[in-house]
Design an enzyme around this catalytic site. Sequence first.
Site, short mmCIF file in Angstrom:
data_model
loop_
_atom_site.label_atom_id
_atom_site.label_comp_id
_atom_site.label_asym_id
_atom_site.label_seq_id
_atom_site.Cartn_x
_atom_site.Cartn_y
_atom_site.Cartn_z
N GLU A 40 0.82 -1.27 -0.11
CA GLU A 40 -0.08 -0.09 0.03
C GLU A 40 0.85 1.33 0.03
O GLU A 40 0.37 2.41 -0.50
CB GLU A 40 -1.07 0.02 1.12
CG GLU A 40 -2.17 -0.84 0.92
CD GLU A 40 -1.77 -2.35 1.53
OE1 GLU A 40 -0.59 -2.64 1.72
OE2 GLU A 40 -3.03 -3.18 1.69
N PHE B 231 -11.89 -7.32 13.31
CA PHE B 231 -10.95 -7.71 12.58
C PHE B 231 -10.34 -6.63 11.45
O PHE B 231 -11.11 -5.93 10.93
CB PHE B 231 -11.21 -8.89 11.67
CG PHE B 231 -10.25 -9.60 10.73
CD1 PHE B 231 -9.12 -9.86 11.33
CD2 PHE B 231 -10.49 -9.55 9.24
CE1 PHE B 231 -7.96 -10.23 10.50
CE2 PHE B 231 -9.51 -9.79 8.56
CZ PHE B 231 -8.43 -10.38 9.16
N GLN B 232 -9.35 -6.43 11.35
CA GLN B 232 -8.68 -5.35 10.68
C GLN B 232 -9.11 -4.05 10.79
O GLN B 232 -9.39 -3.30 9.70
CB GLN B 232 -8.85 -5.68 9.01
CG GLN B 232 -7.91 -6.91 8.56
CD GLN B 232 -7.68 -6.94 7.10
OE1 GLN B 232 -8.65 -6.78 6.46
NE2 GLN B 232 -6.42 -7.75 6.89
N LYS C 29 -17.51 -0.70 5.50
CA LYS C 29 -17.92 -1.52 4.53
C LYS C 29 -19.60 -1.50 4.07
O LYS C 29 -20.01 -1.39 3.02
CB LYS C 29 -17.65 -2.91 4.90
CG LYS C 29 -17.87 -3.96 3.79
CD LYS C 29 -17.17 -5.14 3.81
CE LYS C 29 -17.44 -6.13 3.01
NZ LYS C 29 -16.75 -7.51 3.21
N MET D 203 24.23 8.67 2.79
CA MET D 203 24.26 9.82 3.43
C MET D 203 24.41 9.54 4.96
O MET D 203 25.32 10.20 5.60
CB MET D 203 22.78 10.34 3.09
CG MET D 203 22.69 11.61 3.79
SD MET D 203 23.87 13.05 2.97
CE MET D 203 22.78 13.55 1.49
#
Lengths: 581, 167
Positions: free
Chosen positions: A51, A113-114, A163, A478
């Site tokens: 993502e 969940f999630q 949802k 760096m």
Amino acid sequence: MELITGAEILVRCLKEEGVECMFGYPGGAVLHIYDALYAQDDIKHVLVRHEQAALHAADGYARASGKTGVALVTSGPGLTNAVTGIANAYMDSIPLVVFSGQVPTALIGNDAFQEVDAVGITRPCVKHNFLVRDIKQLAETVKKAFYIASTGRPGPVLIDLPKDVTITKAEYHYPKKVKLRSYNPTVKGHAGQIRKAVDLILSAKRPMLYTGGGVILSDGSPELVELTQLLGYPITNTLMGLGAYPATDHQFIGMLGMHGTYEANMAMHECDVLIAIGARFDDRVTGKIDKFCPTAKIVHVDIDPSSISKNVQVDIPIVGSVPSVLRAMISVIRDEKLKPDAEALASWWRQIDEWRDVKSLHYKNSDTVIKPQYVIQKLYQVTEGKAIITSDVGQHQMWAAQYYHFDRPRQWINSGGLGTMGFGLPAAMGAKLAFPDQDVACVTGDGSIQMMLQELSTMKQYHTPVKIVNLNNGYLGMVRQWQEFFYQKRYSMTYLEALPNFVMLAEAYGHVGMRIEKPGDVEGALREAFAMKDRTVFLDFITDQSENVFPMIPSGGGQNEMLLAERDEMVSTHDEGMVLL
Amino acid sequence: MNNNNRHLISILMENEAGALSRVANLFSARGYNIESLTVAPTDDPTLSRLTLVTNGNEQIIEQIVKQLNKLIDVVKLVDLSETDAIERELMLIKTKAVGEQRAEMKRLAEIFDGHILDVTDATYTIELTGRSEKLDNFLNAVEKDAVLEVVRSGTTGIARGQKSLHA
């Protein structure tokens, strides 16, 4: 009256906003939306492999095209993975609209969940965010999100979609216009302030234009070029502002800041009038604040009032959009036939040219080991300065900024504010999708590239042939450089001992891999790679492990306290100490 | 220039979920102080009025005001410290009230224009309103051991005169 689902409403809204390409990753909470996307083919959806990459790709797409980038992720880990990309866009003021799935409204707050508190987690790193609980508000919220993301000082806006909202049915109505009583960015600058600014600008003996990413975001480059050339003043760009003024023009004196040119930083330090446009006086630009532009009166043009006098107190603030304010300045100067002080300007240019003669970007080339700067110079030549260049974060980023001379806005795409390693590759993919016919190269390093390597797979699937220029020095360069300078060469955790065989890796993903070890092979390899128009090519340049980025203002130093590369013949042209390293 | 002055900032915001967190978040993320914060809906149910007390030098207060204005949900705000304003805070205080204390506490409450809202054979619960300093003064006047519980609302305020803050 036709009733359609929230997911269908969302897709229609996106079409109405002219979205052609979006980036995302499915999951439980966004299944209805993916089902609605399946039923259409106006909007191209790019399936990334992580993502964070969806956000960076949408970001690269937005930076290259000037359109608002769109990303879609699922709830929970989908959203948390996206946070780095959202924060990255926030720091660089990139317009994005991000949709995240959420558990059904009835389950919110139940540790479902999630489930994560998406609006809570993202609140500090978005311009604004929404949780849509009511289907009736969906279309209007999408309209608001695009409006907020792309106007004023742009930025990412997140819409969290439970949802159940995406399956509930409602009538579709997309508002033509949106007006928010609490949000009304100022576009037109105050005429009185503009007048005062013009007077100050024309009274300057040692003027300096300092411009940033705001010029590019507002498409203000034509106005900036016109004003700069009308005045004949020297101009420097920030890392985010490169390309807003053509780097090959004589009036451009290089990037400023920690790794800017000697002439740009010295001119900043010595100027008497500083004209700051769409720049935010970042600490990487100012160095030590009390030593910043000690003799200058400052004009600051910015659309965000909170950027003005945040780090540095300014004398004439002008809130407004860059092109609008600059047009107003130009017309005052033209209408009244005002002229700068030609004599003072000529002597100022003589001083600047002396600083230029220091040639602070000079480096010692080698016939045996590839110098990273040399690779960028060759990249510039081979692409005739025309490619879109994205970069990751680190030494390679600075070398790309220093040695690739950007002549047009939106040609240079890098993570400036947040400094996100892993940005370059997905951003290149986004830029290539925006401009399939242009050459796109990602300048990266062996550290950064491994943070988003999985996107080689996405690039194969969606056929986005970019050229990956890996400046491979086997170090987190760096950090290594800082350890060399400030930690007595204690290279703590900066040597990447077990680097993969990048050639085989590229091939495993279905791309072309090349390993280049000799300076004599650099140009040929680049030519060969860019000749393969339809292939992604991974060019693994084995470069000098000990090369450092110069010049450099060490943290806490003033603009006139630059370290220059080791050079015996270097003579200080300024009495206030130039420190030789 | 570097004097840390107390400022009373009054904000009119969209009455949306999360509006309060946006303000609170901003202060913690940017390291600004909040001494007190009160919030409630207004006569227009789509708007909330939020009043906060903060401190900082001129430059910090200027940034606070700009950053607050930058929040999308903020409709308008005013720094009431810059105008002539009425400030009020509410305090509920439960004290011991036994023996001689009973009369003493009642007198003190009266001096401060307080009201005794609840009485038991051993305690009083007193309501006081006024500027924060007045409430502080009351607490200083009361014998320390006598105080059982103190609840303060935080300061809220409104400008004097004809000026009013509305959307």
